[in-house]
Design an enzyme around this catalytic site. Structure first.
Site, short mmCIF file in Angstrom:
data_model
loop_
_atom_site.label_atom_id
_atom_site.label_comp_id
_atom_site.label_asym_id
_atom_site.label_seq_id
_atom_site.Cartn_x
_atom_site.Cartn_y
_atom_site.Cartn_z
N THR A 153 44.96 53.05 7.19
CA THR A 153 44.03 52.73 6.11
C THR A 153 42.97 53.79 5.92
O THR A 153 42.56 54.07 4.78
CB THR A 153 43.36 51.37 6.39
OG1 THR A 153 44.35 50.34 6.42
CG2 THR A 153 42.34 51.02 5.32
N ASP A 185 51.82 53.98 7.18
CA ASP A 185 51.14 52.71 7.41
C ASP A 185 51.50 52.30 8.83
O ASP A 185 52.67 52.26 9.20
CB ASP A 185 51.66 51.68 6.40
CG ASP A 185 50.93 50.35 6.48
OD1 ASP A 185 50.62 49.91 7.59
OD2 ASP A 185 50.69 49.75 5.42
N SER A 186 50.49 51.96 9.64
CA SER A 186 50.78 51.73 11.06
C SER A 186 51.62 50.49 11.31
O SER A 186 52.14 50.31 12.41
CB SER A 186 49.49 51.63 11.88
OG SER A 186 48.84 50.40 11.68
N SER A 187 51.77 49.63 10.31
CA SER A 187 52.68 48.50 10.49
C SER A 187 54.12 48.97 10.61
O SER A 187 55.00 48.22 11.06
CB SER A 187 52.54 47.51 9.32
OG SER A 187 52.88 48.13 8.09
N THR A 190 45.09 50.39 11.84
CA THR A 190 44.56 49.39 12.77
C THR A 190 45.60 48.37 13.22
O THR A 190 45.46 47.78 14.29
CB THR A 190 43.38 48.65 12.15
OG1 THR A 190 43.81 47.96 10.96
CG2 THR A 190 42.26 49.61 11.79
N ASP A 191 46.64 48.13 12.43
CA ASP A 191 47.59 47.07 12.78
C ASP A 191 48.20 47.27 14.15
O ASP A 191 48.40 46.32 14.90
CB ASP A 191 48.69 46.96 11.72
CG ASP A 191 48.20 46.32 10.44
OD1 ASP A 191 47.13 45.68 10.45
OD2 ASP A 191 48.89 46.46 9.41
N GLN A 240 48.65 33.52 26.62
CA GLN A 240 48.35 33.52 25.19
C GLN A 240 46.85 33.44 24.94
O GLN A 240 46.39 33.73 23.83
CB GLN A 240 49.06 32.36 24.50
CG GLN A 240 50.58 32.48 24.49
CD GLN A 240 51.25 31.39 23.69
OE1 GLN A 240 50.65 30.76 22.84
NE2 GLN A 240 52.53 31.15 23.96
N CYS A 241 46.08 33.03 25.94
CA CYS A 241 44.63 32.99 25.80
C CYS A 241 44.08 34.41 25.87
O CYS A 241 44.40 35.15 26.80
CB CYS A 241 44.01 32.15 26.90
SG CYS A 241 44.52 30.42 26.92
#
Length: 377
Positions: A31, A79-81, A111-112, A296-297
């Site tokens: 971005t 795009d980092s995705s 950032t992704d 997952q926490c």
């Protein structure tokens, strides 16, 4: 993103009284360098002029405190995705190839997958003696209310530190340990958090404040492990959800190309008391596939064995990820498996802190997979 040979020097420097040392800035995409396209934001080119012009708008006293820099720009910013592990290998190779030429490095990235990039660089560039800073932005450079210029300024500042010796992620005025970060905010300029590791530095009233006591200790000479990571990962991510079908997990783990998995458990390391699921996991470990568990926490660590359901992980030979992020656990496991190490060595090194990615040294479960003695990974 491009290979080393495709990356081109296209950049200028901060003109106001730069110190003699230079920082290498690697623009991979994201971005921060995007521009408006017909269907929305798309990766932009010619970032050197835009970066130079943006830095020139800073007050003179702040510009004069920034290091001189050279910019290398990918001819195909992405795009980092769409980033792949192999892209991050190319970045690590570029840094290693020019390691003696610069006082520090800045990687500009979307950032992704920025936390994934930071984690991969951490394991490839072990034993750093100078900073490698990754950053990006929530809004493109030059648009109204963008955070890009502030992140660029902070990244250059921290990249010139002579006391920082690790991969750091800079965002929202804070310096975080790269392999401890997660993207938490979709739009907020804070962007990232390091839930189980305190911040390493911050910008306070325009000045950089470093928490040197939190830095990694001097690890001696660099011991880079420049692994050629694949475009298609051999590690899978296995989050638990209520009512999950064990057959789905089996399909992933039975694939020949899959050599390991990151099991995202509930709480301190719990999983369903489902004989079929436990059987699938045990069969995978017995077949020589390396399974690791994280929570997952976002805050806290595993405490495998605190509950009877979690003790099952120990019994079947799943390794504890302690308080590692999913991103760090995934990238570390992929890094180790890509080196063709014997399975006992993969297990030992995964449980050993290599670059501050986990808080404690763990002990491998007594039950080791039968395939280890004969396998070379």
């Amino acid at each position: 993103m491009a290979t080393n040979s495709e990356l081109q020097t296209v950049g200028g420097a901060v003109a106001d009284a730069p110190p003699p040392a230079q920082v290498l800035v690697i623009y991979a995409g994201g971005t921060i360098g995007m521009e408006a396209g017909e269907r929305g934001l798309v990766p932009g080119r010619d970032f050197a002029d835009r970066m130079s012009s943006a830095l020139a708008t800073l007050p003179v006293e702040r510009r004069s405190g920034l290091p001189d820099y050279e910019l290398r720009e990918s001819p195909t910013p992405i795009d980092s995705s769409s980033a792949k592990p192999s892209d991050w290998s190319h970045i690590a190779e570029l840094i290693a190839a020019h390691y003696q030429d610069y006082c520090g490095f800045v990687v500009l990235h979307g950032t992704d997958t920025l936390a994934w990039c930071a984690s991969t660089l951490t394991f490839q560039l072990q034993g750093l003696t100078k900073p490698v800073i990754v950053t990006g932005s929530q809004r493109p450079l030059g648009v109204h209310a963008s955070d890009a210029l502030a992140n660029l300024e902070a990244a250059l500042t921290f990249a010139a530190s002579d006391s920082l010796r690790e991969v750091g992620l800079v965002f929202g005025g804070r310096l975080l340990r790269g392999c401890r970060t997660r993207k938490i905010y979709t739009h907020d300029t804070r962007g990232f958090e390091s839930p189980n590791c305190p911040i390493l530095g911050e910008i306070v009233d325009g000045d950089a404040k470093l928490h040197v006591d939190r830095f990694l200790a001097n690890q001696g000479a660099p011991r880079f492990e420049l692994v050629s990571l694949p475009e298609t990962a051999s590690v899978v991510r296995l989050p638990l959800w209520p009512g999950m079908d064990p057959a789905l997990v089996a399909r992933w783990l039975e694939m020949e190309s899959v050599r390991g998995g990151v099991l995202e458990c509930w709480g301190s390391g719990n999983l369903p008391e489902d004989a079929a699921l436990i059987g699938v996991l045990a069969q995978a470990v017995g077949a020589g596939k390396t399974l690791v568990a994280v929570s997952q926490c976002p805050v806290g660590s595993l405490n495998v064995g605190a509950y009877a359901s979690g003790e099952t992980l120990n019994e079947i030979g799943v390794l504890s990820g302690d308080d590692m992020t999913t991103e760090a656990a995934f990238c570390k496991l992929l890094h180790l498996l890509s080196q063709q190490l014997p399975l006992p060595e993969v297990r030992r090194r995964f449980l050993t802190p290599l670059s501050g990615e986990r808080s404690t040294l763990s002990v491998a479960p007594d039950r080791a997979p039968q395939a280890e003695d004969a396998s070379t990974g």
